[in-house]
Design a protein around this motif. Structure first.
Motif: not given
Length: 154
Positions: A58-63, A95-99, A143-151
């Motif tokens: 995902p793009s940063p805006d999407e993630a 994950l959250r720290h990396a994001a 990180v963006r992919q995983q953050y988007a999945l987590w969120a």
């Protein structure tokens, strides 16, 4: 001391779930050819996995569309790290720290003296290692992919 390519060696393959190992006698030349093919297959698989995941980054805006503010996430990371110091940090923290570091690096991309991108890359690499993800991935895209999945799962 050289090897004769016609020398016979015994190849034994044993994988989880097999009833018994596969054993075969082959020449050193045949073994070399098999190893080269396996190496090529592994390289193809790594390239294919990397390109497949690259299409889903995902793009940063999407993630980070629904992410809390950078200040809020930074405060959470600091507070949680202090509270969990004795127990160790979990995947969610990394994950959250990396994001949040990725978001800071994106914001500071024009600042040539910022260490934010380096910090974001290093922390993202820790998450890759923690998840045992292939090293061919772009760490911050991962990180963006995983953050988007987590969120999306909270």
């Amino acid at each position: 001391m050289g090897f004769n390519s016609n020398d016979v060696v015994t190849l034994k393959l044993d994988c989880a779930g097999w009833y018994q190992p596969y054993v075969v006698d082959i020449t050193r030349m045949q073994l070399g050819e098999i190893l080269l093919k396996l190496d090529d297959m592994a390289a193809d698989t790594d390239e294919q996995a990397t390109s497949n995941h690259a299409q889903r980054w995902p793009s940063p805006d999407e993630a980070y569309a629904a992410a809390p503010s950078i200040t809020s996430e930074s405060d959470w990371a600091i507070r949680t790290a202090a509270e969990w110091a004795d127990e160790g940090l979990d995947r969610e923290w990394y994950l959250r720290h990396a994001a949040v570091l990725d978001r800071i690096a994106l914001r500071d991309a024009t600042d040539l003296f910022s260490d934010a991108a380096e910090d974001a890359d290093a922390t993202a690499t820790i998450l890759l290692d923690l998840d045992q993800a292939p090293r061919g991935y772009d760490p911050r895209a991962y990180v963006r992919q995983q953050y988007a999945l987590w969120a999306s799962s909270k």
